[in-house]
Design an enzyme around this catalytic site. Structure first.
Site, PDB file in Angstrom:
ATOM      1  N   ARG A 126      28.217  17.332  33.020  1.00 52.62           N
ATOM      2  CA  ARG A 126      27.769  17.371  34.499  1.00 52.62           C
ATOM      3  C   ARG A 126      26.124  16.829  34.092  1.00 52.62           C
ATOM      4  O   ARG A 126      25.495  17.331  35.534  1.00 52.62           O
ATOM      5  CB  ARG A 126      27.795  19.265  34.499  1.00 52.62           C
ATOM      6  CG  ARG A 126      28.918  19.488  35.283  1.00 52.62           C
ATOM      7  CD  ARG A 126      29.443  20.942  35.422  1.00 52.62           C
ATOM      8  NE  ARG A 126      28.457  20.968  37.091  1.00 52.62           N
ATOM      9  CZ  ARG A 126      27.339  21.810  36.381  1.00 52.62           C
ATOM     10  NH1 ARG A 126      26.817  22.329  35.172  1.00 52.62           N
ATOM     11  NH2 ARG A 126      26.213  22.340  37.400  1.00 52.62           N
ATOM     12  N   LYS A 127      25.650  15.758  33.484  1.00 53.71           N
ATOM     13  CA  LYS A 127      24.567  15.199  33.119  1.00 53.71           C
ATOM     14  C   LYS A 127      24.448  14.665  34.176  1.00 53.71           C
ATOM     15  O   LYS A 127      24.083  13.272  33.173  1.00 53.71           O
ATOM     16  CB  LYS A 127      24.140  15.298  31.743  1.00 53.71           C
ATOM     17  CG  LYS A 127      23.881  16.764  30.868  1.00 53.71           C
ATOM     18  CD  LYS A 127      23.727  17.016  29.340  1.00 53.71           C
ATOM     19  CE  LYS A 127      23.341  18.580  28.634  1.00 53.71           C
ATOM     20  NZ  LYS A 127      23.328  18.011  27.301  1.00 53.71           N
ATOM     21  N   THR A 128      24.257  15.056  35.863  1.00 58.73           N
ATOM     22  CA  THR A 128      24.789  13.655  36.292  1.00 58.73           C
ATOM     23  C   THR A 128      23.547  13.624  37.029  1.00 58.73           C
ATOM     24  O   THR A 128      22.887  14.637  37.136  1.00 58.73           O
ATOM     25  CB  THR A 128      25.496  13.682  37.207  1.00 58.73           C
ATOM     26  OG1 THR A 128      25.976  14.757  37.957  1.00 58.73           O
ATOM     27  CG2 THR A 128      26.993  13.205  36.480  1.00 58.73           C
ATOM     28  N   THR A 263      26.139   9.122  30.918  1.00 56.51           N
ATOM     29  CA  THR A 263      25.859   8.929  32.172  1.00 56.51           C
ATOM     30  C   THR A 263      23.727   9.050  32.302  1.00 56.51           C
ATOM     31  O   THR A 263      23.190   8.097  32.269  1.00 56.51           O
ATOM     32  CB  THR A 263      26.605  10.422  33.107  1.00 56.51           C
ATOM     33  OG1 THR A 263      26.186  11.365  32.477  1.00 56.51           O
ATOM     34  CG2 THR A 263      27.400  10.282  33.403  1.00 56.51           C
TER      35      THR A 263
END
Length: 279
Positions: A126-128, A263
């Site tokens: 979830r490092k977006t 990402t």
């Protein structure tokens, strides 16, 4: 999603595109091409098609998401009012370039992993970028990776701060099991061999070995095998994994390798738009 895309365009426009309005006379018609300036994997085509369609630009895709493209290849062809095309150009290109960059890096890393561990899954984290999470996750998929969780409601992922507040692995898993539906998997992040064993004994579906070196990961896998627990859980590794060291982790024969690198460190793929006046 269509409204999100429109908002992105209008955020870039402001009140008007003063350059285009000042320089381009009304009534012109043009055709154009978006061209790859380097090889890679294309992603984000559906976003480009939606934006152009919403602004009444005729568009014909030349490739599909996940397709290998070469330098100089035409990605899509367009025609219409140049004022409109020039106004939405940058938003379309930014999305295509960003997503294609993620897909290209993901594909590169997936190939490295599969060369030594054909059964391993490469997943995003979830490092977006906030606001682009759905798009960036889909770019991972286009590159052959797994999206992992799109959002917090996709599944349980118990992390170190959760554990610090509830008294340990067993209690956290027990609380999660009582709360969530049977349709949701329960994953837990652990940092030690003992925590991994506790998690497997407590019935976790997925155990993420966080920031462990490959040698330590092998020790955990061996300990799980010794207790006949290895086949009962999915083993995921994460933390500090990039294209330079991912093969070392793939060699441990874990099930999933998740990394934010695909990402947060992906470079945009270079694409450009060329226009030609029709009349």
């Amino acid at each position: 999603m269509r409204q999100d895309l429109a908002n992105m365009v209008y955020e870039d426009i402001g009140f008007e595109d003063i350059t285009t309005q000042a320089v381009i006379p009304p009534g012109l018609q043009v055709k154009g091409k978006i061209i790859a300036k380097e090889p890679g994997i294309i992603a984000g085509m559906e976003l480009a098609l939606d934006i152009f369609a919403d602004f009444n630009v005729t568009v014909e895709p030349m490739v599909e998401n996940g397709e290998n493209i070469s330098e100089g290849q035409v990605i899509l062809e367009i025609s219409g009012d140049p004022r409109t095309i020039l106004t939405v150009e940058r938003t379309v290109l930014n999305l295509l370039m960003r997503m294609s960059g993620i897909a290209t890096l993901t594909s590169k890393i997936v190939k490295k992993v599969r060369s030594v561990n054909p059964d391993a899954t490469v997943a995003g984290t979830r490092k977006t970028t906030p606001g682009l999470q759905l798009f960036e996750k889909n770019a991972i998929r286009a590159g052959g990776g797994d999206t992992h969780r799109f959002r917090l409601d996709d599944g349980v992922l118990i992390k170190d701060n959760h554990l610090a507040l509830v008294g340990g692995v067993g209690e956290a898993i027990s609380r999660a099991r009582r709360y969530v539906s049977f349709t949701k998997k329960i994953e837990i992040e652990v940092e030690t061999l003992e925590e991994a064993l506790q998690a497997a004994r407590a019935g976790a579906d997925i155990i993420m070995l966080d920031n462990m070196e490959p040698e330590r990961i092998n020790q955990v896998l061996k300990a799980l095998e010794d207790e006949n627990l290895r086949d009962k859980v999915i083993i995921e590794v994460s933390g500090g994994i990039n294209e330079n060291n991912i093969v070392q982790f793939a060699n441990t024969k874990v099930d999933v390798i998740s990394t934010g690198y695909i990402t947060h460190s992906a470079r945009s793929l270079d694409l450009s738009l060329d226009l030609e006046k029709i009349h």
